[in-house]
Design a protein around this motif. Structure first.
Motif, PDB file in Angstrom:
ATOM      1  N   ALA A 198       0.872  -1.171   0.103  1.00  0.00           N
ATOM      2  CA  ALA A 198       0.062   0.032   0.166  1.00  0.00           C
ATOM      3  C   ALA A 198       0.994   1.040   0.052  1.00  0.00           C
ATOM      4  O   ALA A 198       0.914   2.196  -0.649  1.00  0.00           O
ATOM      5  N   GLN A 199       1.740   1.312   0.911  1.00  0.00           N
ATOM      6  CA  GLN A 199       2.860   2.462   0.839  1.00  0.00           C
ATOM      7  C   GLN A 199       3.604   2.556  -0.559  1.00  0.00           C
ATOM      8  O   GLN A 199       3.564   3.785  -0.942  1.00  0.00           O
ATOM      9  N   LYS A 200       3.942   1.590  -1.156  1.00  0.00           N
ATOM     10  CA  LYS A 200       4.487   1.628  -2.373  1.00  0.00           C
ATOM     11  C   LYS A 200       3.779   2.083  -3.434  1.00  0.00           C
ATOM     12  O   LYS A 200       3.976   3.130  -4.261  1.00  0.00           O
ATOM     13  N   TRP A 201       2.465   1.768  -3.377  1.00  0.00           N
ATOM     14  CA  TRP A 201       1.389   2.077  -4.468  1.00  0.00           C
ATOM     15  C   TRP A 201       0.697   3.571  -4.133  1.00  0.00           C
ATOM     16  O   TRP A 201      -0.085   3.841  -4.955  1.00  0.00           O
ATOM     17  N   GLY A 202       0.812   3.859  -3.106  1.00  0.00           N
ATOM     18  CA  GLY A 202       0.190   5.244  -2.503  1.00  0.00           C
ATOM     19  C   GLY A 202      -1.290   4.858  -2.556  1.00  0.00           C
ATOM     20  O   GLY A 202      -2.071   5.822  -2.566  1.00  0.00           O
ATOM     21  N   VAL A 203      -1.763   3.751  -1.872  1.00  0.00           N
ATOM     22  CA  VAL A 203      -3.115   3.368  -1.698  1.00  0.00           C
ATOM     23  C   VAL A 203      -3.198   3.096  -0.148  1.00  0.00           C
ATOM     24  O   VAL A 203      -2.181   2.926   0.641  1.00  0.00           O
ATOM     25  N   THR A 204      -4.506   3.010   0.103  1.00  0.00           N
ATOM     26  CA  THR A 204      -4.696   2.453   1.447  1.00  0.00           C
ATOM     27  C   THR A 204      -4.418   0.981   1.792  1.00  0.00           C
ATOM     28  O   THR A 204      -4.787   0.286   0.740  1.00  0.00           O
ATOM     29  N   ALA A 205      -4.295   0.539   2.773  1.00  0.00           N
ATOM     30  CA  ALA A 205      -3.987  -0.837   3.045  1.00  0.00           C
ATOM     31  C   ALA A 205      -5.120  -1.586   3.133  1.00  0.00           C
ATOM     32  O   ALA A 205      -5.393  -2.826   2.505  1.00  0.00           O
ATOM     33  N   GLU A 206      -6.230  -1.028   3.408  1.00  0.00           N
ATOM     34  CA  GLU A 206      -7.757  -1.414   3.305  1.00  0.00           C
ATOM     35  C   GLU A 206      -8.050  -1.742   2.021  1.00  0.00           C
ATOM     36  O   GLU A 206      -9.039  -2.591   1.864  1.00  0.00           O
ATOM     37  N   LYS A 244      -7.107  -4.306  -6.079  1.00  0.00           N
ATOM     38  CA  LYS A 244      -8.195  -4.871  -7.020  1.00  0.00           C
ATOM     39  C   LYS A 244      -8.603  -3.568  -7.820  1.00  0.00           C
ATOM     40  O   LYS A 244      -8.756  -3.785  -9.193  1.00  0.00           O
ATOM     41  N   ALA A 245      -8.635  -2.294  -7.320  1.00  0.00           N
ATOM     42  CA  ALA A 245      -9.174  -1.066  -8.005  1.00  0.00           C
ATOM     43  C   ALA A 245      -8.410  -1.042  -9.178  1.00  0.00           C
ATOM     44  O   ALA A 245      -8.902  -0.336 -10.288  1.00  0.00           O
ATOM     45  N   SER A 246      -6.947  -0.932  -9.024  1.00  0.00           N
ATOM     46  CA  SER A 246      -6.107  -0.689 -10.064  1.00  0.00           C
ATOM     47  C   SER A 246      -5.482  -1.887 -11.034  1.00  0.00           C
ATOM     48  O   SER A 246      -4.917  -1.640 -11.971  1.00  0.00           O
ATOM     49  N   GLY A 247      -5.837  -3.084 -10.095  1.00  0.00           N
ATOM     50  CA  GLY A 247      -5.312  -4.300 -10.811  1.00  0.00           C
ATOM     51  C   GLY A 247      -3.951  -4.615 -10.737  1.00  0.00           C
ATOM     52  O   GLY A 247      -3.476  -5.523 -11.171  1.00  0.00           O
ATOM     53  N   ARG A 248      -3.113  -3.830  -9.747  1.00  0.00           N
ATOM     54  CA  ARG A 248      -1.880  -3.963  -9.437  1.00  0.00           C
ATOM     55  C   ARG A 248      -1.752  -5.149  -8.625  1.00  0.00           C
ATOM     56  O   ARG A 248      -2.505  -5.376  -7.847  1.00  0.00           O
ATOM     57  N   LYS A 249      -0.668  -5.776  -8.598  1.00  0.00           N
ATOM     58  CA  LYS A 249      -0.418  -7.138  -7.761  1.00  0.00           C
ATOM     59  C   LYS A 249       1.212  -7.112  -7.741  1.00  0.00           C
ATOM     60  O   LYS A 249       2.027  -6.720  -8.412  1.00  0.00           O
ATOM     61  N   ALA A 250       1.854  -7.773  -6.617  1.00  0.00           N
ATOM     62  CA  ALA A 250       3.142  -7.700  -6.230  1.00  0.00           C
ATOM     63  C   ALA A 250       3.307  -9.128  -5.449  1.00  0.00           C
ATOM     64  O   ALA A 250       2.520  -9.531  -4.392  1.00  0.00           O
ATOM     65  N   CYS A 303      -6.200  -3.021  -0.279  1.00  0.00           N
ATOM     66  CA  CYS A 303      -5.395  -4.078  -0.724  1.00  0.00           C
ATOM     67  C   CYS A 303      -5.786  -5.169   0.126  1.00  0.00           C
ATOM     68  O   CYS A 303      -6.372  -5.384   0.945  1.00  0.00           O
ATOM     69  N   HIS A 304      -5.302  -6.609  -0.480  1.00  0.00           N
ATOM     70  CA  HIS A 304      -5.466  -7.894   0.011  1.00  0.00           C
ATOM     71  C   HIS A 304      -4.579  -8.844  -0.576  1.00  0.00           C
ATOM     72  O   HIS A 304      -3.896  -8.677  -1.452  1.00  0.00           O
ATOM     73  N   ALA A 305      -4.378  -9.731   0.322  1.00  0.00           N
ATOM     74  CA  ALA A 305      -3.345 -11.019   0.070  1.00  0.00           C
ATOM     75  C   ALA A 305      -4.031 -12.125  -0.520  1.00  0.00           C
ATOM     76  O   ALA A 305      -5.126 -12.526  -0.027  1.00  0.00           O
TER      77      ALA A 305
END
Length: 742
Positions: free
Chosen positions: A157-165, A177-183, A167-169
């Protein structure tokens, strides 16, 4: 001469050094948790980053669980319990992986070093026994996985500048999910390691059971490929540089000492050394075969020992006399049993007994030890590496921080490898020759010098009322004490009772208003120890056989009789009984010539019901055709492991019930190897069906609870077949007559 496997296996690297160097030089996220007093509330975590960035504080922190996530996404979990076939090197990582949302294919497992930083509980030592591994660590492992997941999500979340909430593992990735990014987890380890300590949650949110993807599902064991491919995982595989070998020979009379040691040592062949230890002599040579051959050719003289003149018949008389004692310590009582018995319509009395039993783990006892000027290094398959270190320190006066224990896989434990006699012998041999020594016991030494399951004898009485239900139950049991020697576990209680003697007896579950349970300790001179399922191994035979006698006296069906006495207070027992009755089609007559027996027992937090189907031929030959097992072990991790443990428990318990016994004559154990102390052969193996009863209760054990019900289930089936009640084990001591027709 060394085998090819020995030549290719150099286990000279200190496990502690390995872990420290790995943490310091390999990039990745390393999590350790300091859980000293209250593991649920005092969770602290630290992150160790890439090479050269591990803080001094992190290096010095005393940790008790390690989880390492490498940049390539491989996750290594260090398990501070011993893998001895019970599957915890898969089940314990499954709990962490579940909460972490890890990709299971990326999970690796390593035995944890013996240092205090890997102590789960913060107690002086840990032990793999009592079927405790899962049930005592489930909550801790959950939190470890959840904390790691939280940190990786926070880093992403910190890396992408989004909230942790947002994101999910998921399966080894953090997803926005909103941006489609994954790491991948491996990509995030450096960022996760850089998070401030206050970003680590003390109370991480845990998954609900409905969200589980691994827990409760059958998962293949992580240790299987290495075992089936013959990789050197066990203590007996260990080879270290400059190692020599040792064979041991004990006094045939337990507790005797070698009285002509000096004479024997002086005459040893060139290149061999003779060492004297407590109750034994040890030959050291350049190969184990040489050591064994040399020590077998000696003619040692032995002093008298603790069992001099002792016999099984004399021990039985002592136990019978003790179990008749009216002033024995009281383990449990309620109501007025004697008065109720006097008024009972029907009265029953019976004496039951069980023999000493050896453990005989398939891997021969062994230990490799190296006594150095600056400490001791040990390689051993032990059920408690921390206790081993403590006992070695006490015996040698070498500080614990100068002792390194490398815990290998165990080729069976069953309580035998909670002991450390082979460790002390290997240390004595190494100290004498100034080299690392690998000591291996022969099977004869193992069978004749075990810490045996105690022989016990119990006298029971019961009374039935007008309605055929019990109005009184009494039991007076006598046997040697395990806990008398195990003061590290609390020893014998202040009331003079060894709790291992009465477990499964004093907590009588059947409805009965008047009960009185007594117990006496009898010293026989025979060393005794924990045996798979401990006191429940004999008490289930006593209680469940006697309950069958009561049901027969009351002219009631054994299943329905038990069910009626459990229905009011023990619904989990009833569910298990109903399940195993359904599985075995109890209320449908078996095939002609076959007969069934039923038994149920609770041990180590789990309830197991078993039905055995047997036949007895006209000339008395017994066959156990099938065993049905229903187990309520509460919440569980890997159902495959539970089925395997139930099957293993049936094999172990059935072997003992059919023909297991250690007997003494002139102070010496009469049995010596698998020809007269044998396990069930494959052709004797009954078909076994296992069903897990869902309860959602707290996790129970599974390593031992499958053992207790099998002996009474079989002997109750034999009664149904022949009308003969077996009150002593093993069954092979009884002459059976032809089975009754259906």
């Amino acid at each position: 001469m060394k085998t090819d496997q020995e030549k290719n296996t150099q286990v000279g690297l200190s496990r502690r050094s390995f872990v420290q160097s790995t943490a310091a030089t390999v990039a990745g996220l390393v999590l350790g948790f300091h859980l000293p007093a209250n593991p649920m509330r005092r969770s602290e975590a630290f992150a160790a980053e890439a090479e050269g960035k591990v803080s001094p504080e992190a290096r010095e922190t005393k940790l008790n669980t390690w989880l390492r996530i490498a940049p390539d996404g491989v996750i290594t979990i260090y398990v501070a319990r011993s893998e001895m076939g019970q599957g915890i090197f898969t089940s314990m990582p499954m709990i962490i992986a579940e909460e972490l949302e890890a990709d299971w294919s990326k999970i690796r497992v390593e035995p944890a070093p013996s240092g205090p930083e890997f102590n789960y509980t913060g107690q002086p030592f840990e032990i793999t026994g009592g079927s405790m591994s899962i049930r005592t660590t489930w909550d801790i492992l959950q939190r470890i996985g959840a904390i790691a997941r939280h940190m990786l999500i926070a880093a992403a979340a910190q890396k992408w500048g989004v909230t942790a909430e947002s994101c999910h593992a998921e399966q080894g990735f953090v997803v926005h999910k909103a941006s489609g990014r994954k790491a991948g987890f491996g990509e995030l380890t450096a960022a996760a390691a850089a998070l401030p300590v206050d970003a680590i949650p003390k109370e991480p949110k845990l998954k609900t059971r409905a969200e589980y993807k691994l827990i409760g599902k059958p998962v293949k064991r992580l240790d299987t490929p290495a075992k089936v491919s013959g990789k050197p995982l066990f203590g007996i595989d260990v080879v270290v540089p400059d190692m020599v070998y040792a064979a041991v020979r004990h006094s045939p009379v337990i507790g005797g000492e070698c009285s002509n040691f000096a004479e024997l040592a002086k005459a040893m062949p060139a290149g061999t050394t003779l060492v004297k230890t407590r109750g034994a002599i040890i030959a050291v040579a350049d190969s184990w075969w040489t050591a064994k051959t040399v020590i077998g050719g000696l003619e040692p003289k032995w002093t008298k020992g603790a069992t001099t003149g002792q016999s099984s018949e004399a021990i039985e008389k002592k136990l019978r006399a003790a179990a008749s004692g009216k002033k024995n310590p009281v383990a449990a009582t309620k109501g007025e049993a004697d008065k109720a018995l006097a008024k009972a319509k029907t009265k029953l009395e019976a004496e039951y007994s069980t023999p000493f039993l050896a453990h005989t783990p398939m891997e021969p006892l062994n230990c490799t030890a190296h006594v150095k000027p600056d400490g001791i290094e040990i390689w051993v398959g032990t059920q408690s590496h921390t206790l081993t270190k403590l006992l070695v320190s006490n015996a040698t006066k070498v500080p614990q921080d100068k002792i390194v224990v490398h815990t290998t896989y165990l080729g069976g434990g069953f309580g035998r490898r909670a002991e450390s006699d082979e460790v002390m012998q290997a240390i004595a041999a190494s100290k004498a020759v100034g080299k690392p020594v690998k000591l291996i016991w022969s099977r004869e030494e193992d069978v004749q010098h075990d810490f045996y399951r105690p022989a016990t004898l119990v006298k029971m009485r019961a009374g039935l009322g007008e309605d055929g239900l019990p109005v009184a139950f009494t039991a007076n049991i006598a046997g040697p004490s395990i806990m008398k020697r195990w003061t590290t576990f609390g020893g014998v209680g202040k009331n003079g009772i060894d709790m291992t003697t009465i477990e499964g007896l004093a907590d009588f579950k059947y409805e009965c208003p008047n009960q009185h349970i007594q117990a006496a300790i009898v010293d026989t001179g025979v060393p005794v120890g924990f045996w798979r399922s401990v006191g429940s191994s004999h008490n289930a035979f006593y209680v469940e056989s006697f309950m069958d006698e009561l049901a027969h006296a009351a002219k009631q069906d054994p299943y329905k009789f038990r069910r009626a006495l459990l229905e009011k207070s023990h619904p989990r027992f009833v569910k298990v009984l109903d399940t195993v009755a359904r599985m075995s089609k109890w209320e449908t007559p078996p095939a002609e010539g076959r007969f069934r027996g039923i038994a149920i027992a609770e041990s180590f937090g789990s309830i197991v019901g078993e039905v055995a189907e047997v036949s007895v031929t006209a000339d008395g030959r017994l066959t156990v055709h099938k065993v049905w097992v229903a187990v309520d072990c509460g919440r569980y991790v890997n159902p495959d492991t539970i089925v395997a443990q139930m099957e293993g428990g049936v094999v172990y318990g059935l072997s003992a019930a059919l023909r297991g016994q250690i007997t003494l004559r002139n102070g010496r154990v009469e049995q010596s190897n698998f020809h007269d102390f044998s396990m069930l052969a494959p052709y004797e193996m009954p078909e076994i069906a296992v069903e897990i009863v869902e309860s959602g209760e707290a996790p129970g054990g599974v390593g031992e609870p499958g053992v207790p019900p099998i002996a009474p289930a079989v002997t109750n089936a034999i009664f149904a077949a022949t009308g003969k009640r077996l009150r002593t084990l093993p069954i092979s001591n009884h002459k059976l007559t032809g089975g009754k027709p259906t």
